[in-house]
Scaffold this motif. Structure first.
Motif, short mmCIF file in Angstrom:
data_model
loop_
_atom_site.label_atom_id
_atom_site.label_comp_id
_atom_site.label_asym_id
_atom_site.label_seq_id
_atom_site.Cartn_x
_atom_site.Cartn_y
_atom_site.Cartn_z
N ARG A 97 -13.63 17.64 5.99
CA ARG A 97 -14.27 17.08 7.18
C ARG A 97 -13.34 17.23 8.38
NH1 ARG A 97 -18.48 13.42 6.00
NH2 ARG A 97 -18.77 13.17 3.75
N ALA A 98 -13.94 17.28 9.55
CA ALA A 98 -13.15 17.36 10.78
C ALA A 98 -12.32 16.10 10.98
CB ALA A 98 -14.06 17.59 11.98
N SER A 99 -12.75 14.98 10.39
CA SER A 99 -12.02 13.72 10.57
C SER A 99 -10.90 13.53 9.56
CB SER A 99 -12.99 12.53 10.48
OG SER A 99 -13.64 12.50 9.21
N TYR A 100 -10.76 14.44 8.58
CA TYR A 100 -9.66 14.30 7.61
C TYR A 100 -8.34 14.52 8.34
CZ TYR A 100 -6.88 14.57 3.42
OH TYR A 100 -5.93 14.32 2.46
N ASP A 101 -7.37 13.64 8.08
CA ASP A 101 -6.07 13.73 8.75
C ASP A 101 -5.23 14.80 8.06
OD1 ASP A 101 -3.63 13.38 9.93
OD2 ASP A 101 -3.66 11.19 9.83
N GLN A 102 -5.15 15.96 8.70
CA GLN A 102 -4.52 17.12 8.07
C GLN A 102 -3.02 16.94 7.82
OE1 GLN A 102 -5.81 20.25 7.22
NE2 GLN A 102 -7.93 19.71 7.64
N ARG A 103 -2.40 15.93 8.41
CA ARG A 103 -0.98 15.72 8.15
C ARG A 103 -0.71 15.43 6.68
NH1 ARG A 103 0.48 11.03 12.22
NH2 ARG A 103 -1.52 10.30 11.40
N PRO A 109 -15.56 8.99 5.13
CA PRO A 109 -14.91 7.85 5.79
C PRO A 109 -15.25 6.50 5.18
CG PRO A 109 -15.69 9.42 7.42
CD PRO A 109 -16.21 9.89 6.09
N ASP A 110 -16.51 6.28 4.79
CA ASP A 110 -16.87 4.97 4.23
C ASP A 110 -16.22 4.76 2.87
OD1 ASP A 110 -18.53 7.02 3.25
OD2 ASP A 110 -20.10 5.63 2.68
N VAL A 111 -16.07 5.83 2.08
CA VAL A 111 -15.43 5.71 0.78
C VAL A 111 -13.93 5.44 0.94
CG1 VAL A 111 -14.94 6.89 -1.41
CG2 VAL A 111 -17.15 7.23 -0.27
N VAL A 112 -13.30 6.18 1.85
CA VAL A 112 -11.87 5.98 2.10
C VAL A 112 -11.61 4.57 2.62
CG1 VAL A 112 -9.90 6.69 3.52
CG2 VAL A 112 -11.40 8.42 2.49
N ALA A 113 -12.43 4.11 3.58
CA ALA A 113 -12.24 2.78 4.16
C ALA A 113 -12.41 1.69 3.11
CB ALA A 113 -13.22 2.57 5.31
N ALA A 114 -13.43 1.82 2.27
CA ALA A 114 -13.65 0.81 1.23
C ALA A 114 -12.47 0.77 0.26
CB ALA A 114 -14.94 1.11 0.48
N SER A 122 -4.43 -1.16 -0.59
CA SER A 122 -4.02 -0.74 0.75
C SER A 122 -3.19 0.53 0.81
CB SER A 122 -3.25 -1.89 1.40
OG SER A 122 -2.38 -2.52 0.45
N TYR A 123 -3.77 1.64 0.37
CA TYR A 123 -3.15 2.93 0.57
C TYR A 123 -3.21 3.30 2.05
CZ TYR A 123 -3.23 3.73 -4.49
OH TYR A 123 -3.02 3.64 -5.85
N LEU A 124 -2.46 4.33 2.44
CA LEU A 124 -2.57 4.82 3.80
C LEU A 124 -3.91 5.54 3.96
CD1 LEU A 124 1.01 6.35 4.28
CD2 LEU A 124 0.22 4.05 4.83
N PRO A 125 -4.64 5.30 5.05
CA PRO A 125 -5.95 5.95 5.22
C PRO A 125 -5.78 7.43 5.53
CG PRO A 125 -5.39 4.67 7.17
CD PRO A 125 -4.33 4.37 6.16
N VAL A 126 -6.45 8.29 4.75
CA VAL A 126 -6.30 9.74 4.93
C VAL A 126 -7.35 10.32 5.86
CG1 VAL A 126 -5.22 10.02 2.67
CG2 VAL A 126 -7.71 10.25 2.88
N ASP A 127 -8.21 9.50 6.41
CA ASP A 127 -9.28 9.97 7.29
C ASP A 127 -9.23 9.18 8.60
OD1 ASP A 127 -12.13 11.51 7.31
OD2 ASP A 127 -12.33 9.53 8.25
N VAL A 128 -9.34 9.88 9.73
CA VAL A 128 -9.23 9.25 11.04
C VAL A 128 -10.36 8.27 11.29
CG1 VAL A 128 -9.18 9.68 13.53
CG2 VAL A 128 -8.00 11.24 11.96
N GLU A 129 -11.59 8.68 10.98
CA GLU A 129 -12.73 7.79 11.20
C GLU A 129 -12.61 6.55 10.32
OE1 GLU A 129 -17.59 7.78 10.65
OE2 GLU A 129 -16.56 9.71 10.93
N ALA A 130 -12.15 6.73 9.08
CA ALA A 130 -11.95 5.58 8.20
C ALA A 130 -10.90 4.64 8.78
CB ALA A 130 -11.51 6.07 6.82
N ALA A 131 -9.83 5.20 9.34
CA ALA A 131 -8.77 4.38 9.94
C ALA A 131 -9.31 3.53 11.07
CB ALA A 131 -7.63 5.27 10.42
N ASN A 132 -10.19 4.10 11.87
CA ASN A 132 -10.79 3.33 12.97
C ASN A 132 -11.67 2.20 12.44
OD1 ASN A 132 -9.58 4.81 15.02
ND2 ASN A 132 -11.22 6.32 15.08
N ARG A 133 -12.36 2.45 11.34
CA ARG A 133 -13.19 1.39 10.75
C ARG A 133 -12.34 0.26 10.16
NH1 ARG A 133 -18.21 4.25 7.47
NH2 ARG A 133 -18.66 5.91 8.97
#
Length: 445
Positions: free
Chosen positions: A143-149, A355-360, A366-377
């Motif tokens: 996804r474009a929102s995946y944090d490529q770092r 994003p919804d799966v990562v956020a949940a 509490s892992y580090l969020p790997v998706d930008v949209e999930a992090a915002n949620r």
């Protein structure tokens, strides 16, 4: 170093997964993780989809995960079976460790049941590539929102084989009440000198309380040694992939761990350490993984008057060092070699990184969020538990977990953790590391 798969579930009898909420745009930007989006060079903003031809052809997908990831796997199963009527996603989730996942995949293959998608611990990536035929992945499939770092953590050499899903860092948890009674400022816990000074003050002020407990089991011993030594740029694996246990930084880290051992018996497993810390109130500080923070905080909230304020800081650096935590955790690896099975397995992988799966998942453990949209949620979560906020700024400084060459290279993490346990129990740090270096060199030939 892979964090233990069941740790967060065990800690304080932690609660199950919750749903991801939406972010409040009025929230201070300082609460938002410092994530940046992927490049625009993606095939689809929502990630790769299988071709219509392959979607019509594939009727079964097989996925192997650990037990704690079963709920996440079920979300992918539900999505895929709804998107592709007639498809069945079979999930095997009997494994409790990353090594058991490898064993399960091998056993299934011998029985004629090939796995299409699996969860891989970061320190076992070469095993998946060399023995299980993991397939190369392209970042443009995400996804474009995946944090490529995060993708650097899933590479073997320069090629991406595993897309990080759950990423952890080592932390030092502390009982704020105990530190206050001992006159310890949590800000002093940034380096090993400050932690030892704090332990001395706690020992003097709180008889009956062990100042610090750093567990060595489940490869935590290697994780702590590697992260602390790496704070001075000398990880236990050098740039050529060879063992690196006898540097000045490794010896300094081992010296710190030896001093920790003088404050009392250190737990063998992270679970034992968390029970002593959280339930028994026997210790003031304990080493853990970040994925235990939210379950612990939620459980303490439920205890009401019997709770205590929980603090969390990164594992301390050596004097003059900087934070370069070694990443633990896991990623998703595609094993399907057939073109259509591969396309469908890739789509399943992308669905598990939605994003919804990562956020949940982050709300539960509490892992580090790997998706930008999930992090915002997740901003409401960081408002509620600000202890997590500093860790989100550590993504750029993450160090890949070591994986070892050679037919017996997989034995090195356990060997290293056993060596740390010996050091904590009184063995000479320099002699023990020298012996460990020789053993590791022989195993990785």
């Amino acid at each position: 170093m892979a964090a233990p798969l069941a740790l967060a579930a065990v800690m304080f009898m932690a609660a199950a997964c919750g749903a991801g909420g939406s972010g409040d745009p009025s929230v201070s930007p300082s609460l938002r993780p410092t994530a940046r989006p992927a490049t625009a060079a993606v095939d689809d903003i929502n990630g790769a989809l299988a071709s219509a031809q392959c979607a019509a052809k594939v009727k079964t997908l097989r996925m192997t995960v650990s037990g704690p990831l079963n709920d996440t796997a079920k979300s992918g199963k539900a999505y895929m079976e709804k998107a592709h009527p007639g498809l069945t996603v079979e999930i095997t989730s009997t494994a409790t460790t990353y090594t058991q996942i490898v064993q399960q995949i091998s056993a299934d293959a011998a029985a004629g049941r090939n796995t299409d998608l699996a969860v891989a611990g970061f320190d076992l990536l070469p095993t998946f590539v060399q023995q299980l035929d993991a397939q190369e992945l392209a970042p443009r499939l995400l996804r474009a929102s995946y944090d490529q770092r995060f993708t650097v953590l899933g590479k073997v050499g320069k090629q991406l084989y595993t897309v990080p899903q759950q990423v952890s860092v080592p932390v030092l948890l502390y009982n704020s009440d105990m530190l206050a009674k001992a006159g310890v400022d949590p800000k002093s816990l940034t380096d090993t000198v400050g932690v030892i000074a704090a332990a001395d003050r706690i020992k003097a002020a709180l008889p009956g309380v062990q100042p610090i407990d750093l567990p060595t089991g489940d490869q935590f011993g290697q994780w702590f040694l590697n992260t602390i030594a790496g704070s001075k740029g000398a990880n236990i694996q050098n740039a050529e992939g060879r063992p690196n246990f006898t540097t000045d930084a490794a010896r300094a880290a081992a010296g710190f761990l030896a001093k920790v051992g003088t404050y009392g018996p250190q737990s063998k497993t992270p679970t034992d350490a968390l029970v002593r810390f959280g339930f028994g109130r026997q210790t003031a500080m304990t080493g853990a993984s970040i994925n235990s923070v939210v379950p612990g905080l939620r459980a303490l909230e439920q205890q009401g008057k019997g709770s205590f304020p929980l603090g969390a800081v990164p594992i301390p650096v050596l004097p003059g060092g900087t934070q370069h935590p070694v990443a633990g955790g896991n990623g998703l690896v595609v094993l399907a070699t057939d073109r259509c099975q591969n396309e469908m397995a890739t789509e399943l992988m992308v669905s598990l990184l939605a994003p919804d799966v990562v956020a949940a998942g982050v709300e539960a453990v509490s892992y580090l969020p790997v998706d930008v949209e999930a992090a915002n949620r997740l901003v409401p979560l960081y408002q509620r538990f600000p202890q997590l906020v500093p860790f989100n700024a550590m993504v750029d400084s993450l160090v890949r977990a070591p994986y070892w060459a050679g037919a017996r290279g997989g034995e090195v993490p356990t060997l290293a953790s056993d060596a740390v346990q010996k050091i904590i129990m009184g063995a000479d740090p320099v002699a023990t590391l020298t012996e460990l270096q020789s053993q590791a060199e022989n195993l990785t030939q």
